[in-house]
Design a protein around this motif. Sequence first.
Motif, PDB file in Angstrom:
ATOM      1  N   LEU A 289       0.842  -1.190   0.000  1.00 43.06           N
ATOM      2  CA  LEU A 289       0.000   0.000   0.000  1.00 43.06           C
ATOM      3  C   LEU A 289       0.881   1.245   0.000  1.00 43.06           C
ATOM      4  O   LEU A 289       1.948   1.267   0.612  1.00 43.06           O
ATOM      5  CB  LEU A 289      -0.909   0.026   1.232  1.00 43.06           C
ATOM      6  N   VAL A 290       0.421   2.284  -0.697  1.00 48.19           N
ATOM      7  CA  VAL A 290       1.081   3.586  -0.686  1.00 48.19           C
ATOM      8  C   VAL A 290       0.072   4.571  -0.115  1.00 48.19           C
ATOM      9  O   VAL A 290      -0.971   4.828  -0.737  1.00 48.19           O
ATOM     10  CB  VAL A 290       1.524   4.013  -2.103  1.00 48.19           C
ATOM     11  N   LEU A 291       0.355   5.129   1.075  1.00 51.65           N
ATOM     12  CA  LEU A 291      -0.624   5.928   1.801  1.00 51.65           C
ATOM     13  C   LEU A 291      -0.051   7.276   2.230  1.00 51.65           C
ATOM     14  O   LEU A 291       1.141   7.394   2.525  1.00 51.65           O
ATOM     15  CB  LEU A 291      -1.095   5.185   3.061  1.00 51.65           C
ATOM     16  N   SER A 292      -0.924   8.279   2.274  1.00 49.99           N
ATOM     17  CA  SER A 292      -0.545   9.569   2.850  1.00 49.99           C
ATOM     18  C   SER A 292      -0.288   9.394   4.349  1.00 49.99           C
ATOM     19  O   SER A 292      -0.789   8.449   4.969  1.00 49.99           O
ATOM     20  CB  SER A 292      -1.664  10.589   2.639  1.00 49.99           C
ATOM     21  N   GLU A 293       0.445  10.325   4.920  1.00 51.69           N
ATOM     22  CA  GLU A 293       0.789  10.237   6.342  1.00 51.69           C
ATOM     23  C   GLU A 293      -0.448  10.185   7.234  1.00 51.69           C
ATOM     24  O   GLU A 293      -0.462   9.540   8.268  1.00 51.69           O
ATOM     25  CB  GLU A 293       1.660  11.429   6.742  1.00 51.69           C
ATOM     26  N   GLY A 294      -1.506  10.866   6.834  1.00 50.00           N
ATOM     27  CA  GLY A 294      -2.684  10.954   7.684  1.00 50.00           C
ATOM     28  C   GLY A 294      -3.608   9.756   7.637  1.00 50.00           C
ATOM     29  O   GLY A 294      -4.573   9.675   8.405  1.00 50.00           O
TER      30      GLY A 294
ATOM     31  N   ARG B 250       4.921   5.247   2.919  1.00 51.20           N
ATOM     32  CA  ARG B 250       4.276   6.488   3.315  1.00 51.20           C
ATOM     33  C   ARG B 250       4.679   7.663   2.417  1.00 51.20           C
ATOM     34  O   ARG B 250       5.847   7.804   2.032  1.00 51.20           O
ATOM     35  CB  ARG B 250       4.648   6.828   4.757  1.00 51.20           C
ATOM     36  N   LEU B 251       3.684   8.523   2.096  1.00 46.38           N
ATOM     37  CA  LEU B 251       3.918   9.720   1.316  1.00 46.38           C
ATOM     38  C   LEU B 251       4.025  10.904   2.265  1.00 46.38           C
ATOM     39  O   LEU B 251       3.149  11.117   3.105  1.00 46.38           O
ATOM     40  CB  LEU B 251       2.764   9.960   0.338  1.00 46.38           C
ATOM     41  N   GLY B 252       5.081  11.681   2.144  1.00 51.30           N
ATOM     42  CA  GLY B 252       5.256  12.850   2.986  1.00 51.30           C
ATOM     43  C   GLY B 252       4.424  14.020   2.486  1.00 51.30           C
ATOM     44  O   GLY B 252       3.620  13.894   1.555  1.00 51.30           O
ATOM     45  N   GLU B 253       4.630  15.178   3.085  1.00 46.21           N
ATOM     46  CA  GLU B 253       3.875  16.366   2.686  1.00 46.21           C
ATOM     47  C   GLU B 253       4.234  16.790   1.273  1.00 46.21           C
ATOM     48  O   GLU B 253       3.392  17.292   0.530  1.00 46.21           O
ATOM     49  CB  GLU B 253       4.141  17.503   3.671  1.00 46.21           C
ATOM     50  N   GLU B 254       5.498  16.627   0.902  1.00 43.80           N
ATOM     51  CA  GLU B 254       5.917  16.960  -0.454  1.00 43.80           C
ATOM     52  C   GLU B 254       5.745  15.740  -1.349  1.00 43.80           C
ATOM     53  O   GLU B 254       5.883  14.602  -0.911  1.00 43.80           O
ATOM     54  CB  GLU B 254       7.378  17.410  -0.467  1.00 43.80           C
ATOM     55  N   CYS B 255       5.447  15.974  -2.613  1.00 47.68           N
ATOM     56  CA  CYS B 255       5.248  14.879  -3.561  1.00 47.68           C
ATOM     57  C   CYS B 255       6.566  14.148  -3.778  1.00 47.68           C
ATOM     58  O   CYS B 255       7.538  14.740  -4.270  1.00 47.68           O
ATOM     59  CB  CYS B 255       4.715  15.412  -4.901  1.00 47.68           C
TER      60      CYS B 255
ATOM     61  N   SER C 285       9.316  11.328  -5.264  1.00 52.26           N
ATOM     62  CA  SER C 285       9.650  10.815  -6.585  1.00 52.26           C
ATOM     63  C   SER C 285       8.966   9.475  -6.813  1.00 52.26           C
ATOM     64  O   SER C 285       9.087   8.559  -5.998  1.00 52.26           O
ATOM     65  CB  SER C 285      11.171  10.648  -6.717  1.00 52.26           C
ATOM     66  N   ALA C 286       8.241   9.362  -7.921  1.00 54.56           N
ATOM     67  CA  ALA C 286       7.541   8.117  -8.230  1.00 54.56           C
ATOM     68  C   ALA C 286       8.527   6.971  -8.420  1.00 54.56           C
ATOM     69  O   ALA C 286       8.236   5.824  -8.062  1.00 54.56           O
ATOM     70  CB  ALA C 286       6.672   8.296  -9.479  1.00 54.56           C
ATOM     71  N   ALA C 287       9.708   7.263  -8.972  1.00 57.56           N
ATOM     72  CA  ALA C 287      10.720   6.226  -9.181  1.00 57.56           C
ATOM     73  C   ALA C 287      11.214   5.678  -7.845  1.00 57.56           C
ATOM     74  O   ALA C 287      11.418   4.467  -7.690  1.00 57.56           O
ATOM     75  CB  ALA C 287      11.893   6.790  -9.985  1.00 57.56           C
ATOM     76  N   VAL C 288      11.383   6.577  -6.863  1.00 60.86           N
ATOM     77  CA  VAL C 288      11.812   6.152  -5.525  1.00 60.86           C
ATOM     78  C   VAL C 288      10.733   5.303  -4.868  1.00 60.86           C
ATOM     79  O   VAL C 288      11.020   4.287  -4.225  1.00 60.86           O
ATOM     80  CB  VAL C 288      12.142   7.377  -4.651  1.00 60.86           C
ATOM     81  N   ILE C 289       9.474   5.693  -5.032  1.00 61.71           N
ATOM     82  CA  ILE C 289       8.364   4.934  -4.454  1.00 61.71           C
ATOM     83  C   ILE C 289       8.310   3.528  -5.037  1.00 61.71           C
ATOM     84  O   ILE C 289       8.128   2.543  -4.314  1.00 61.71           O
ATOM     85  CB  ILE C 289       7.029   5.670  -4.696  1.00 61.71           C
ATOM     86  N   ALA C 290       8.489   3.408  -6.354  1.00 63.76           N
ATOM     87  CA  ALA C 290       8.494   2.087  -6.995  1.00 63.76           C
ATOM     88  C   ALA C 290       9.587   1.205  -6.407  1.00 63.76           C
ATOM     89  O   ALA C 290       9.371   0.027  -6.114  1.00 63.76           O
ATOM     90  CB  ALA C 290       8.681   2.241  -8.513  1.00 63.76           C
ATOM     91  N   SER C 291      10.760   1.797  -6.208  1.00 62.74           N
ATOM     92  CA  SER C 291      11.876   1.049  -5.624  1.00 62.74           C
ATOM     93  C   SER C 291      11.574   0.637  -4.195  1.00 62.74           C
ATOM     94  O   SER C 291      11.867  -0.498  -3.782  1.00 62.74           O
ATOM     95  CB  SER C 291      13.142   1.906  -5.672  1.00 62.74           C
TER      96      SER C 291
END
Length: 275
Positions: free
Chosen positions: A54-59, A70-75, A77-83
Amino acid sequence: MKEICVGVCCEDTRYGRKLMEYLNHQKEFPMTAWFFADEEALWKKEEEGVFQSLVLSEGIEDHGREPVCRLGEECASAAVIASEIYEGLKVRKKEECLVYGVYSPFGGQASTKFALELAGRRSMIYLGMQPYLPFPSNEENTDELLFRIRQRRDDCMEYFESHQEELGEAKGFAGAGCFLDYRELTIDDCLWFLEQIRKEETALVIDIGTACVPSLEFFRILDKIYLPVTEQEMKTDLYAGFLKQMRRYGIWGCSGMEEVVICRNETIKEVVSRL
């Protein structure tokens, strides 16, 4: 193809949809991503056992059993998330794989033939974990190897290297005298042994029998698992039940689980040659 499904949920709908599109189209870390603007819809789908990550916002509170990125307040990098998704699932790239598993919920000779053919073709060492020896061989070598693994013996790898048998086109260990010997191994024992294998950069293929798996966690510690299955077997309730269980416990998608469909009139040699 291996099936890694990811649920994405964040407050920024525009970013979430773009992230989903990127994850679905990038090639380095293959996966299928679903975006949900509504948390309730995400958790309703999650209950079906679809997602491996799962990829989720902090809240957003984590209610699932899957690894969470977890996704921080700033968007980010999609490449980093995939990794990070692959890192969380412990899925390795093909060139990083050293420990392979071959497993079939149906058992039988097909998976053993597949494992032996894979080992011979790729110069890998074969390790049998079937409840009964599939061919005439000396089970004492495997029994002694399992004993040394349980004892964490310093000379375990030396024994592993020096006591491999010729098994047709492959070399390795045919299997133990009794399937209960595998059940005496703990996951920590298995992890220790596979760490030694990886340190030596030895390529290993494990022919896994249903009765010989110490626990479901065993599937998670392998780099890659091939599931040889015929077109007819894929249509059975037994196979549907197997997939349901793998998804329920978050195993499907981990270790790069990949179905290998054996088409009608196709030989095992032909199947392995197209991997």
